[in-house]
Design an enzyme around this catalytic site. Structure first.
Site, PDB file in Angstrom:
ATOM      1  N   GLU A  37       3.280  -1.975  10.566  1.00  0.00           N
ATOM      2  CA  GLU A  37       3.112  -1.200   9.331  1.00  0.00           C
ATOM      3  C   GLU A  37       4.228  -0.189   9.140  1.00  0.00           C
ATOM      4  O   GLU A  37       4.698   0.019   8.031  1.00  0.00           O
ATOM      5  CB  GLU A  37       1.746  -0.495   9.322  1.00  0.00           C
ATOM      6  CG  GLU A  37       0.564  -1.435   9.168  1.00  0.00           C
ATOM      7  CD  GLU A  37       0.622  -2.282   7.906  1.00  0.00           C
ATOM      8  OE1 GLU A  37       1.323  -1.908   6.947  1.00  0.00           O
ATOM      9  OE2 GLU A  37      -0.035  -3.331   7.874  1.00  0.00           O
ATOM     10  N   THR A  43      10.124  -2.167   3.263  1.00  0.00           N
ATOM     11  CA  THR A  43      10.958  -3.183   3.902  1.00  0.00           C
ATOM     12  C   THR A  43      10.259  -4.542   3.843  1.00  0.00           C
ATOM     13  O   THR A  43       9.043  -4.617   4.012  1.00  0.00           O
ATOM     14  CB  THR A  43      11.220  -2.807   5.374  1.00  0.00           C
ATOM     15  OG1 THR A  43      11.663  -1.451   5.421  1.00  0.00           O
ATOM     16  CG2 THR A  43      12.272  -3.697   6.009  1.00  0.00           C
ATOM     17  N   GLY A  81      17.061   0.726   8.824  1.00  0.00           N
ATOM     18  CA  GLY A  81      17.043   1.794   7.818  1.00  0.00           C
ATOM     19  C   GLY A  81      15.882   2.763   7.971  1.00  0.00           C
ATOM     20  O   GLY A  81      14.972   2.538   8.782  1.00  0.00           O
ATOM     21  N   TYR A  82      15.910   3.822   7.183  1.00  0.00           N
ATOM     22  CA  TYR A  82      14.876   4.884   7.247  1.00  0.00           C
ATOM     23  C   TYR A  82      14.573   5.244   8.698  1.00  0.00           C
ATOM     24  O   TYR A  82      13.466   5.022   9.183  1.00  0.00           O
ATOM     25  CB  TYR A  82      13.611   4.430   6.510  1.00  0.00           C
ATOM     26  CG  TYR A  82      13.726   4.475   5.013  1.00  0.00           C
ATOM     27  CD1 TYR A  82      14.286   5.564   4.370  1.00  0.00           C
ATOM     28  CD2 TYR A  82      13.267   3.423   4.236  1.00  0.00           C
ATOM     29  CE1 TYR A  82      14.401   5.606   2.993  1.00  0.00           C
ATOM     30  CE2 TYR A  82      13.373   3.456   2.850  1.00  0.00           C
ATOM     31  CZ  TYR A  82      13.949   4.557   2.242  1.00  0.00           C
ATOM     32  OH  TYR A  82      14.053   4.600   0.885  1.00  0.00           O
ATOM     33  N   TYR A 120      -1.653   5.563   3.656  1.00  0.00           N
ATOM     34  CA  TYR A 120      -1.601   4.100   3.680  1.00  0.00           C
ATOM     35  C   TYR A 120      -1.672   3.562   5.109  1.00  0.00           C
ATOM     36  O   TYR A 120      -2.502   2.708   5.434  1.00  0.00           O
ATOM     37  CB  TYR A 120      -0.320   3.562   3.001  1.00  0.00           C
ATOM     38  CG  TYR A 120      -0.120   2.113   3.378  1.00  0.00           C
ATOM     39  CD1 TYR A 120      -0.833   1.118   2.729  1.00  0.00           C
ATOM     40  CD2 TYR A 120       0.691   1.760   4.458  1.00  0.00           C
ATOM     41  CE1 TYR A 120      -0.735  -0.207   3.126  1.00  0.00           C
ATOM     42  CE2 TYR A 120       0.788   0.440   4.860  1.00  0.00           C
ATOM     43  CZ  TYR A 120       0.083  -0.542   4.191  1.00  0.00           C
ATOM     44  OH  TYR A 120       0.154  -1.836   4.608  1.00  0.00           O
ATOM     45  N   ASP A 138      -0.593   0.398  -1.295  1.00  0.00           N
ATOM     46  CA  ASP A 138       0.861   0.338  -1.130  1.00  0.00           C
ATOM     47  C   ASP A 138       1.470  -0.077  -2.467  1.00  0.00           C
ATOM     48  O   ASP A 138       0.760  -0.137  -3.475  1.00  0.00           O
ATOM     49  CB  ASP A 138       1.222  -0.663  -0.021  1.00  0.00           C
ATOM     50  CG  ASP A 138       0.993  -2.088  -0.463  1.00  0.00           C
ATOM     51  OD1 ASP A 138       0.114  -2.318  -1.307  1.00  0.00           O
ATOM     52  OD2 ASP A 138       1.697  -2.988   0.017  1.00  0.00           O
ATOM     53  N   CYS A 192       1.549 -11.963  -7.750  1.00  0.00           N
ATOM     54  CA  CYS A 192       1.598 -10.866  -8.723  1.00  0.00           C
ATOM     55  C   CYS A 192       2.852 -10.034  -8.465  1.00  0.00           C
ATOM     56  O   CYS A 192       2.799  -8.845  -8.185  1.00  0.00           O
ATOM     57  CB  CYS A 192       0.332 -10.019  -8.596  1.00  0.00           C
ATOM     58  SG  CYS A 192       0.084  -8.875  -9.963  1.00  0.00           S
ATOM     59  N   CYS A 199       1.190 -16.033 -13.039  1.00  0.00           N
ATOM     60  CA  CYS A 199      -0.194 -15.871 -13.500  1.00  0.00           C
ATOM     61  C   CYS A 199      -0.940 -17.211 -13.581  1.00  0.00           C
ATOM     62  O   CYS A 199      -2.157 -17.254 -13.430  1.00  0.00           O
ATOM     63  CB  CYS A 199      -0.223 -15.158 -14.848  1.00  0.00           C
ATOM     64  SG  CYS A 199       0.516 -13.509 -14.786  1.00  0.00           S
ATOM     65  N   CYS A 208      -8.147 -10.676 -14.918  1.00  0.00           N
ATOM     66  CA  CYS A 208      -7.080  -9.678 -15.043  1.00  0.00           C
ATOM     67  C   CYS A 208      -6.901  -9.202 -16.487  1.00  0.00           C
ATOM     68  O   CYS A 208      -6.586  -9.990 -17.378  1.00  0.00           O
ATOM     69  CB  CYS A 208      -5.781 -10.280 -14.515  1.00  0.00           C
ATOM     70  SG  CYS A 208      -4.360  -9.199 -14.684  1.00  0.00           S
ATOM     71  N   SER A 302      19.819   4.575  -1.097  1.00  0.00           N
ATOM     72  CA  SER A 302      18.748   4.628  -2.080  1.00  0.00           C
ATOM     73  C   SER A 302      19.117   5.508  -3.252  1.00  0.00           C
ATOM     74  O   SER A 302      18.900   5.145  -4.395  1.00  0.00           O
ATOM     75  CB  SER A 302      17.468   5.176  -1.460  1.00  0.00           C
ATOM     76  OG  SER A 302      16.999   4.289  -0.492  1.00  0.00           O
TER      77      SER A 302
END
Length: 356
Positions: A37, A43, A81-82, A120, A138, A192, A199, A208, A302
């Site tokens: 997670e 990512t 990254g991050y 989250y 998320d 989605c 769809c 929906c 970013s």
DNA sequence: CAAGCGTGGCA
DNA sequence: TTGCCAAGCTT
């Protein structure tokens, strides 16, 4: 409003028939869920898989992770990254060892107290790792729920987020959170999608609201984004007897704790050599002679873009001392791989090696 | 609470 | 080439 029973049943049936195989999904345990997670934040799955495999091979338990050096941790994270995610994961492992006997707590609020674990991720560990009835939200779920329920508030505002979390909680089928949460995310990732959602093959297309109103392209609503600035940056490749000088960035902020070729941003009206000499003086406390340009690199972060010019340099006066940088080190070219670097510095390394 | 934090894929 | 976005969190 869609009926809860009919919506959740369709989603669960679809997910169980269509879920993709993933390493952390096939043998879930709380530690594996946690690591996956954190890696999956902002990512893509395909990017994470090889990093996850390597990580679980090297840090088989939370205890092993806690005992590792930050250098080893950042090295395994390099390129993902991050980097605060890696530093926080490392820190949190030490908290788990010190305060929870080395095992993750099966408790939402205790989980969320760990560094790097927000609402989250706490919900994901609780539901996917421990089978508890906790909702998650998320980026996928924001989009999926905003479409199914035709949410008109911007989902990246406090009000919009509150609305989405309320929907996630209200529609969570008791005892099924583990599959239901993943069903929503899997639907968002494969059907989605942000652009060109499929769809026609969606299991909930008759329920929906956005699909019924043909508003898929208008949902989710988001607020306008700021423009990204562009910077020009100079870096110095200072060589001495086959070795190059690396500087370690401060522990926090951009590329925190990573190694780099010293240098920095060009100011208005300043030439690149002048910029470089100024930066090196401020960063390392020495004077250099700027030589030929090694290469030009463009890169997008970013929130800004950079054009970086790397120059081969020589030390002129003085012995480098870390001033702005945390630490500095002369490194043999063959050992560059041992030092975690960001993308741009790794690109420069490759150029140096190729040019020899 | 707006802004900062990486990288890669895709149109 | 550029903009957008992807299993968010922190300050």
């Amino acid at each position: 409003m869609p009926k809860k029973r009919s919506l959740t049943k369709k989603l669960l049936t679809w997910y169980r028939a269509n879920k993709r195989s993933m390493p952390w999904r096939d043998h879930p345990d709380p530690y594996a869920v946690w690591v996956s997670e954190i890696m999956l934040q902002q990512t893509r799955v395909e990017t994470v898989v090889p990093y996850f495999e390597r990580w679980m091979m090297r840090f088989t338990t939370i205890g092993k992770l806690a005992a590792a050096s930050q250098q080893d941790v950042l090295n395994l994270w390099e390129g993902l990254g991050y980097y605060s995610r890696a530093r926080n994961l490392h820190k949190a492992a030490q908290v788990v060892v010190d305060e929870h006997q080395g095992a993750l707590p099966a408790d939402l609020s205790a989980l969320q107290k760990l560094p790097g674990v927000g609402r989250y991720t706490a919900g994901a560990i609780a539901s996917l790792g421990f089978g508890l009835d906790a909702p998650v939200v998320d980026g996928n779920i924001k989009r999926v729920l905003a479409r199914i329920f035709n949410v008109e508030e911007a989902v990246d505002t406090t009000v919009g987020e509150k609305r989405i979390w309320a929907l996630a909680e209200e529609y969570l089928p008791g005892g099924e959170a583990k599959d239901y949460n993943q069903a929503l995310m899997e639907l968002g990732a494969t059907i989605c999608t942000p652009r060109n959602p499929k769809c026609e093959t969606c299991p909930v297309n008759t329920i929906c609201e956005a699909n019924k109103l043909d508003l898929q392209g208008e949902r989710p609503v988001t607020k306008p984004k700021a423009e990204v600035p562009h910077y020009t940056v100079a870096a110095a490749v200072i060589q001495k007897r086959g070795r190059v000088l690396l500087a370690q960035r401060p522990a926090d902020g951009l590329l925190g704790g990573m190694w780099e070729y010293p240098g920095g941003k060009q100011e208005d009206g300043e030439s690149l050599p002048v910029c470089l000499r100024r930066e090196i003086r401020e960063e390392l406390g020495v004077k250099i002679k700027v030589g030929e340009e090694l290469g030009l690199y463009r890169h997008a972060y970013s929130h800004f873009r950079v054009t970086l010019h790397a120059f081969l340099c020589e030390l002129k006066v003085g012995k480098p001392k870390a001033i702005e940088a945390q630490a500095i080190k002369w490194v043999w070219l063959k050992d560059l791989g041992d030092y975690p670097m960001g993308k741009l510095d790794r690109m420069i390394s490759e150029t140096i090696v190729a040019k020899r």
